[in-house]
Design an enzyme around this catalytic site. Structure first.
Site, PDB file in Angstrom:
ATOM      1  N   THR A  94      -6.659   3.495  20.392  1.00 48.30           N
ATOM      2  CA  THR A  94      -5.355   4.146  20.511  1.00 48.30           C
ATOM      3  C   THR A  94      -4.323   3.035  20.635  1.00 48.30           C
ATOM      4  OG1 THR A  94      -5.428   4.293  22.934  1.00 48.30           O
ATOM      5  CG2 THR A  94      -6.340   6.158  21.704  1.00 48.30           C
ATOM      6  N   HIS A  95      -3.159   3.219  20.011  1.00 48.69           N
ATOM      7  CA  HIS A  95      -2.124   2.179  19.994  1.00 48.69           C
ATOM      8  C   HIS A  95      -2.665   0.873  19.404  1.00 48.69           C
ATOM      9  CE1 HIS A  95       0.303   4.786  22.634  1.00 48.69           C
ATOM     10  NE2 HIS A  95      -0.828   4.981  23.294  1.00 48.69           N
TER      11      HIS A  95
ATOM     12  N   SER B 145      -6.678 -14.272  -5.251  1.00 52.12           N
ATOM     13  CA  SER B 145      -5.372 -14.923  -5.238  1.00 52.12           C
ATOM     14  C   SER B 145      -5.273 -15.882  -6.412  1.00 52.12           C
ATOM     15  CB  SER B 145      -5.180 -15.689  -3.926  1.00 52.12           C
ATOM     16  OG  SER B 145      -4.086 -16.578  -4.009  1.00 52.12           O
TER      17      SER B 145
ATOM     18  N   LYS C  11       9.166  18.108 -14.302  1.00 48.53           N
ATOM     19  CA  LYS C  11       7.893  17.741 -14.918  1.00 48.53           C
ATOM     20  C   LYS C  11       7.474  16.304 -14.664  1.00 48.53           C
ATOM     21  CE  LYS C  11       8.889  21.198 -18.343  1.00 48.53           C
ATOM     22  NZ  LYS C  11      10.200  21.428 -17.680  1.00 48.53           N
TER      23      LYS C  11
END
Length: 463
Positions: free
Chosen positions: A161-162, A283, A331
């Protein structure tokens, strides 16, 4: 009748359309996607005209033969577009006249407007995409999550959490959480399908059909559940598009959070998972890099789909009743949304089915402070109110930190009893991650039995 130089609406005009205006107005470059729906709608509509006596049996047969030929051309990518083909309806009608003759083809549009024609096409197209593409792709994603969760049920990991370590959970519990999100998306899509599967055909331009066509016959022939009962609404309603695009944004919100978790888990700092090469890139400068571009694109494309929805809502919000050309702007965002969502489902399925789990890294990330709630629960089972035990457990955590200990399990019984005399020798049985998750055995919890129950429930919902 259009012959490649005339327009369907050109009779009252004497001047030429500005070339840029022609391009600005044309929608065939993207609405050609609806060719099959347009041909299907015309096939059933002309059967309705024959039922009224406005077409003979021979004329209807000729029209249907021509429509079948046009579909073969589109299917084989051999349909030749003309410069004045304004949209898919114009193109198909023009080609029908070339195949069967303009006199018979000129009867096809009797009583029909492009206003009810285009929205019929859109509803058929959306229905087909939902049934043939989105449902199978979404079910495939959920199936992979369930299969993986069943096979890796014994792996433990930190729950967060957090973005802070909170409590131990099963890796399968995390997998089941997103299987649950996506199953709700699946069910929600079914509800939207029921609402969009209504027929506007036979509503005319806005006021209704001048020859009393049997709209229920048309609806049944096209596989619609019902007809839209007001002709003004029939031609102007785009709520089904808004709903479908909102559904897409909600799904992409779920997939974005799913991707974000996995992006974090595959960093070197976490190392919980490794993506397969099939869903990674490198990369151009740093040879050692293996980037989770598949997941980053899932996260990034969610913003694109959100933009599709909000852009169309802005086009729709201020227009007056019935049909306005603004509605042509439905569309491109719709098609983009549906394609992006489908591809995102397939990419997510590929990622989750091929990634490698580092069980040791996951379990090494479990720390004893994550059992502080279990320590509080230990005293609750001895009759101490939870609010009091919460405070006591917090004091134990602080004491261990102040003493420089690696975890609350390193405190001695004597040190525990200085904090609260109700602690006894059996408190050390609390410090077991497997037992911690197994105590969470209520419905929806992270215990093995609870997770397996969740997975079985998800299977039944999809079936």
């Amino acid at each position: 009748m259009s012959d490649g130089t005339q327009k369907l609406w050109g009779g009252r005009f004497t001047g030429e359309t500005d070339p840029l205006m022609h391009l600005y107005n044309a929608s065939l470059p993207y609405d050609y996607k609806m060719y099959k729906a347009d041909l299907e709608g015309t096939k059933v509509y002309t059967a309705g005209l024959q039922k009224l006596g406005l077409l003979t049996d021979a004329e209807l047969a000729k029209i249907h033969e021509g429509l079948a030929e046009i579909q073969k051309e589109w299917d084989a990518d051999k349909f030749v577009r003309h410069p004045n083909d304004e949209d898919i309806h114009t193109a198909n009608e023009r080609r029908l006249g070339e195949i069967i003759g303009r006199e018979i083809a000129g009867k096809v549009h009797t009583g029909r407007s492009r206003n009810d024609q285009v929205v019929t096409d859109l509803r058929i197209y959306c229905r087909d995409v939902v049934n043939d593409t989105l449902f199978p792709a979404l079910k495939g994603l959920v199936d992979v999550l369930i299969k993986r969760a069943e096979g890796e049920i014994d792996i433990l990991m930190p729950g967060y959490t957090h973005l802070q370590r909170a409590q131990p959970i099963r890796w399968s519990h995390w997998l089941s959480s997103y299987a649950t999100y996506f199953t709700e998306d699946y069910k929600r899509l079914g509800q939207i399908l029921h609402r969009l599967n209504q027929s506007p055909l036979g509503a005319g331009a806005l006021a209704g059909h001048p020859y009393g066509i049997d709209r229920e016959f048309l609806a049944e022939g096209l596989g619609f559940n019902s007809v839209i009962g007001n002709s003004l609404v029939a031609v102007s309603d785009r709520d089904f598009i808004v709903e479908l695009m909102f559904w897409g944004t909600l799904f992409m919100n779920h997939i974005s959070r799913f991707a974000e978790d996995l992006i974090i888990y595959c960093t070197a700092e976490f190392g919980f998972i490794q993506l397969s090469d099939a869903y990674s890139t490198g990369s151009s400068l740093m040879p050692q890099k293996k980037n989770a571009d598949s997941l980053e694109l899932l996260r990034g494309k969610s913003g694109r789909v959100f933009g599709d929805l909000t852009g169309f809502l802005m086009s729709l919000k201020g227009i007056p009743s019935t049909y306005d050309k603004d509605m042509q702007e439905d569309k491109e965002p719709l098609f983009d949304c549906l394609t992006t969502v489908e591809h995102s489902m397939l990419i997510a399925t590929g990622v989750i089915s091929t990634l490698t789990v580092n069980k040791d890294k996951m379990e090494a990330a479990l720390t004893m402070d994550m059992l502080a709630t279990d320590l509080a629960d230990y005293l609750v089972r001895k009759g101490v109110p939870f609010r009091e035990t919460h405070h006591i457990s917090g004091e134990c955590v602080a004491t261990a930190e102040n003493l420089g200990l690696s975890g609350i399990d390193k405190l001695t019984l004597e040190q525990y009893q200085k904090i609260d005399s109700r602690f006894a020798e059996d408190l050390f049985e609390t410090f077991n991650f497997e037992q911690s998750v197994e105590r969470r055995n209520a419905t929806g919890g992270t215990a093995k039995s609870a997770v397996l129950k969740q997975l079985n429930n998800l299977k039944s919902q999809l079936n």
